[in-house]
Design a protein around this motif. Structure first.
Motif, PDB file in Angstrom:
ATOM      1  N   GLU A 106       0.845  -1.197   0.000  1.00 57.19           N
ATOM      2  CA  GLU A 106       0.000   0.000   0.000  1.00 57.19           C
ATOM      3  C   GLU A 106       0.877   1.242   0.000  1.00 57.19           C
ATOM      4  O   GLU A 106       1.971   1.232   0.549  1.00 57.19           O
ATOM      5  CB  GLU A 106      -0.911  -0.021   1.238  1.00 57.19           C
ATOM      6  CG  GLU A 106      -2.083   0.885   1.168  1.00 57.19           C
ATOM      7  CD  GLU A 106      -3.154   0.554   2.211  1.00 57.19           C
ATOM      8  OE1 GLU A 106      -4.232   1.172   2.131  1.00 57.19           O
ATOM      9  OE2 GLU A 106      -2.933  -0.299   3.095  1.00 57.19           O
ATOM     10  N   HIS A 107       0.369   2.334  -0.632  1.00 54.44           N
ATOM     11  CA  HIS A 107       1.168   3.556  -0.791  1.00 54.44           C
ATOM     12  C   HIS A 107       0.310   4.819  -0.711  1.00 54.44           C
ATOM     13  O   HIS A 107      -0.789   4.871  -1.254  1.00 54.44           O
ATOM     14  CB  HIS A 107       1.861   3.518  -2.155  1.00 54.44           C
ATOM     15  CG  HIS A 107       2.528   4.800  -2.541  1.00 54.44           C
ATOM     16  ND1 HIS A 107       1.932   5.724  -3.370  1.00 54.44           N
ATOM     17  CD2 HIS A 107       3.730   5.316  -2.204  1.00 54.44           C
ATOM     18  CE1 HIS A 107       2.747   6.754  -3.529  1.00 54.44           C
ATOM     19  NE2 HIS A 107       3.841   6.534  -2.829  1.00 54.44           N
ATOM     20  N   TRP A 108       0.848   5.821  -0.023  1.00 55.49           N
ATOM     21  CA  TRP A 108       0.308   7.174   0.015  1.00 55.49           C
ATOM     22  C   TRP A 108       1.468   8.116  -0.276  1.00 55.49           C
ATOM     23  O   TRP A 108       2.623   7.774  -0.051  1.00 55.49           O
ATOM     24  CB  TRP A 108      -0.217   7.533   1.405  1.00 55.49           C
ATOM     25  CG  TRP A 108      -1.299   6.664   1.947  1.00 55.49           C
ATOM     26  CD1 TRP A 108      -2.637   6.940   1.968  1.00 55.49           C
ATOM     27  CD2 TRP A 108      -1.156   5.392   2.593  1.00 55.49           C
ATOM     28  NE1 TRP A 108      -3.323   5.914   2.572  1.00 55.49           N
ATOM     29  CE2 TRP A 108      -2.429   4.944   2.969  1.00 55.49           C
ATOM     30  CE3 TRP A 108      -0.061   4.570   2.873  1.00 55.49           C
ATOM     31  CZ2 TRP A 108      -2.661   3.747   3.616  1.00 55.49           C
ATOM     32  CZ3 TRP A 108      -0.283   3.359   3.519  1.00 55.49           C
ATOM     33  CH2 TRP A 108      -1.570   2.966   3.882  1.00 55.49           C
ATOM     34  N   ASP A 109       1.180   9.325  -0.746  1.00 52.69           N
ATOM     35  CA  ASP A 109       2.259  10.296  -0.925  1.00 52.69           C
ATOM     36  C   ASP A 109       1.777  11.719  -0.734  1.00 52.69           C
ATOM     37  O   ASP A 109       0.583  11.999  -0.782  1.00 52.69           O
ATOM     38  CB  ASP A 109       2.943  10.145  -2.295  1.00 52.69           C
ATOM     39  CG  ASP A 109       2.007  10.346  -3.475  1.00 52.69           C
ATOM     40  OD1 ASP A 109       1.063  11.150  -3.385  1.00 52.69           O
ATOM     41  OD2 ASP A 109       2.225   9.685  -4.501  1.00 52.69           O
ATOM     42  N   VAL A 110       2.736  12.581  -0.499  1.00 51.95           N
ATOM     43  CA  VAL A 110       2.541  14.016  -0.504  1.00 51.95           C
ATOM     44  C   VAL A 110       3.624  14.539  -1.435  1.00 51.95           C
ATOM     45  O   VAL A 110       4.810  14.291  -1.213  1.00 51.95           O
ATOM     46  CB  VAL A 110       2.693  14.631   0.908  1.00 51.95           C
ATOM     47  CG1 VAL A 110       2.509  16.139   0.851  1.00 51.95           C
ATOM     48  CG2 VAL A 110       1.725  13.985   1.883  1.00 51.95           C
ATOM     49  N   ILE A 111       3.219  15.227  -2.500  1.00 55.91           N
ATOM     50  CA  ILE A 111       4.160  15.674  -3.533  1.00 55.91           C
ATOM     51  C   ILE A 111       4.027  17.180  -3.721  1.00 55.91           C
ATOM     52  O   ILE A 111       2.909  17.708  -3.728  1.00 55.91           O
ATOM     53  CB  ILE A 111       3.870  14.968  -4.873  1.00 55.91           C
ATOM     54  CG1 ILE A 111       4.046  13.461  -4.732  1.00 55.91           C
ATOM     55  CG2 ILE A 111       4.750  15.513  -5.983  1.00 55.91           C
ATOM     56  CD1 ILE A 111       3.641  12.664  -5.952  1.00 55.91           C
ATOM     57  N   GLN A 112       5.172  17.835  -3.882  1.00 49.90           N
ATOM     58  CA  GLN A 112       5.138  19.250  -4.241  1.00 49.90           C
ATOM     59  C   GLN A 112       6.303  19.568  -5.163  1.00 49.90           C
ATOM     60  O   GLN A 112       7.317  18.866  -5.184  1.00 49.90           O
ATOM     61  CB  GLN A 112       5.133  20.147  -3.010  1.00 49.90           C
ATOM     62  CG  GLN A 112       6.392  20.147  -2.183  1.00 49.90           C
ATOM     63  CD  GLN A 112       6.253  20.996  -0.934  1.00 49.90           C
ATOM     64  OE1 GLN A 112       6.243  20.461   0.146  1.00 49.90           O
ATOM     65  NE2 GLN A 112       6.150  22.293  -1.074  1.00 49.90           N
ATOM     66  N   ASP A 113       6.120  20.626  -5.940  1.00 51.98           N
ATOM     67  CA  ASP A 113       7.186  21.081  -6.828  1.00 51.98           C
ATOM     68  C   ASP A 113       8.353  21.585  -5.998  1.00 51.98           C
ATOM     69  O   ASP A 113       8.156  22.250  -4.966  1.00 51.98           O
ATOM     70  CB  ASP A 113       6.696  22.224  -7.723  1.00 51.98           C
ATOM     71  CG  ASP A 113       5.675  21.780  -8.756  1.00 51.98           C
ATOM     72  OD1 ASP A 113       5.518  20.565  -8.966  1.00 51.98           O
ATOM     73  OD2 ASP A 113       5.024  22.661  -9.348  1.00 51.98           O
ATOM     74  N   GLU A 114       9.567  21.290  -6.451  1.00 53.12           N
ATOM     75  CA  GLU A 114      10.759  21.745  -5.740  1.00 53.12           C
ATOM     76  C   GLU A 114      10.990  23.224  -6.016  1.00 53.12           C
ATOM     77  O   GLU A 114      11.019  23.660  -7.170  1.00 53.12           O
ATOM     78  CB  GLU A 114      11.979  20.940  -6.167  1.00 53.12           C
ATOM     79  CG  GLU A 114      13.220  21.298  -5.382  1.00 53.12           C
ATOM     80  CD  GLU A 114      14.388  20.370  -5.651  1.00 53.12           C
ATOM     81  OE1 GLU A 114      15.307  20.367  -4.823  1.00 53.12           O
ATOM     82  OE2 GLU A 114      14.383  19.657  -6.668  1.00 53.12           O
ATOM     83  N   ALA A 115      11.169  23.984  -4.958  1.00 55.84           N
ATOM     84  CA  ALA A 115      11.402  25.424  -5.074  1.00 55.84           C
ATOM     85  C   ALA A 115      12.859  25.714  -5.426  1.00 55.84           C
ATOM     86  O   ALA A 115      13.767  25.013  -4.985  1.00 55.84           O
ATOM     87  CB  ALA A 115      11.051  26.117  -3.758  1.00 55.84           C
ATOM     88  N   THR A 116      13.043  26.757  -6.206  1.00 61.01           N
ATOM     89  CA  THR A 116      14.394  27.242  -6.494  1.00 61.01           C
ATOM     90  C   THR A 116      14.850  28.113  -5.326  1.00 61.01           C
ATOM     91  O   THR A 116      14.066  28.466  -4.446  1.00 61.01           O
ATOM     92  CB  THR A 116      14.413  28.080  -7.778  1.00 61.01           C
ATOM     93  OG1 THR A 116      13.601  29.252  -7.562  1.00 61.01           O
ATOM     94  CG2 THR A 116      13.893  27.296  -8.973  1.00 61.01           C
ATOM     95  N   GLU A 117      16.107  28.512  -5.356  1.00 60.84           N
ATOM     96  CA  GLU A 117      16.632  29.391  -4.311  1.00 60.84           C
ATOM     97  C   GLU A 117      15.861  30.707  -4.281  1.00 60.84           C
ATOM     98  O   GLU A 117      15.571  31.244  -3.217  1.00 60.84           O
ATOM     99  CB  GLU A 117      18.123  29.634  -4.540  1.00 60.84           C
ATOM    100  CG  GLU A 117      18.788  30.353  -3.400  1.00 60.84           C
ATOM    101  CD  GLU A 117      20.303  30.355  -3.501  1.00 60.84           C
ATOM    102  OE1 GLU A 117      20.933  30.800  -2.524  1.00 60.84           O
ATOM    103  OE2 GLU A 117      20.843  29.900  -4.539  1.00 60.84           O
ATOM    104  N   GLU A 118      15.519  31.210  -5.449  1.00 54.37           N
ATOM    105  CA  GLU A 118      14.774  32.481  -5.527  1.00 54.37           C
ATOM    106  C   GLU A 118      13.359  32.348  -4.962  1.00 54.37           C
ATOM    107  O   GLU A 118      12.807  33.294  -4.425  1.00 54.37           O
ATOM    108  CB  GLU A 118      14.695  32.955  -6.986  1.00 54.37           C
ATOM    109  CG  GLU A 118      16.028  33.318  -7.605  1.00 54.37           C
ATOM    110  CD  GLU A 118      16.857  32.090  -8.010  1.00 54.37           C
ATOM    111  OE1 GLU A 118      16.284  31.007  -8.320  1.00 54.37           O
ATOM    112  OE2 GLU A 118      18.095  32.199  -7.990  1.00 54.37           O
ATOM    113  N   GLN A 119      12.769  31.172  -5.080  1.00 49.58           N
ATOM    114  CA  GLN A 119      11.404  30.941  -4.604  1.00 49.58           C
ATOM    115  C   GLN A 119      11.333  30.603  -3.119  1.00 49.58           C
ATOM    116  O   GLN A 119      10.273  30.741  -2.512  1.00 49.58           O
ATOM    117  CB  GLN A 119      10.770  29.789  -5.392  1.00 49.58           C
ATOM    118  CG  GLN A 119      10.585  30.084  -6.858  1.00 49.58           C
ATOM    119  CD  GLN A 119      10.252  28.823  -7.639  1.00 49.58           C
ATOM    120  OE1 GLN A 119      10.712  27.729  -7.321  1.00 49.58           O
ATOM    121  NE2 GLN A 119       9.452  28.983  -8.681  1.00 49.58           N
TER     122      GLN A 119
END
Length: 133
Positions: A106-119
């Motif tokens: 079984e699998h769950w996830d939390v995903i987000q875009d990786e921020a740049t240094e400026e962000q």
């Protein structure tokens, strides 16, 4: 759960992720994922085939890097980075996996875009010690 079982489960998950995401050895990966695999991710179709088909459709340059990994009872959590996924930015994910008898079931996830240094408002990278290039 004993510490040795936690270490064993972490090692299984790391090997499974490397086998599927980095090596793309689908035959070997079948030994790690249950045929009755339950998927809770909004990004992946149901079952083991849904996961395998997602990776088959991903660019050959896909790379997975594990970071912090924790285990308790039959659950393992890995904080990792998916890069070269065919999108403008990498994904940072916390993947939660439940194992049964050494098999990912079984699998769950939390995903987000990786921020740049400026962000990054904190000035710190989301994964590892440096920002993505």
């Amino acid at each position: 759960m004993s510490n040795s079982n936690a270490q064993k489960n972490k090692a299984i998950v790391l090997k499974a992720f490397d086998t599927l995401f980095n090596k793309r050895d689908f035959t070997a990966a079948e030994r790690f994922w249950s045929p009755n695999y339950i998927q809770h991710s909004a990004h992946i179709e149901s079952g083991r085939d849904g996961l395998f088909n997602l990776i088959k459709a991903a660019p050959p340059s896909l790379k997975y890097e594990p970071g912090v990994i924790l285990a308790e009872d039959d659950h393992v959590i890995v904080h990792g980075r998916f890069s070269n996924i065919g999108l403008p930015v990498n994904w940072i994910a916390a993947d939660v996996v439940r194992l049964m008898d050494g098999i990912l079931v079984e699998h769950w996830d939390v995903i987000q875009d990786e921020a740049t240094e400026e962000q990054s408002k904190s000035g710190n990278p989301m994964f590892g010690d440096s920002f993505p290039k």
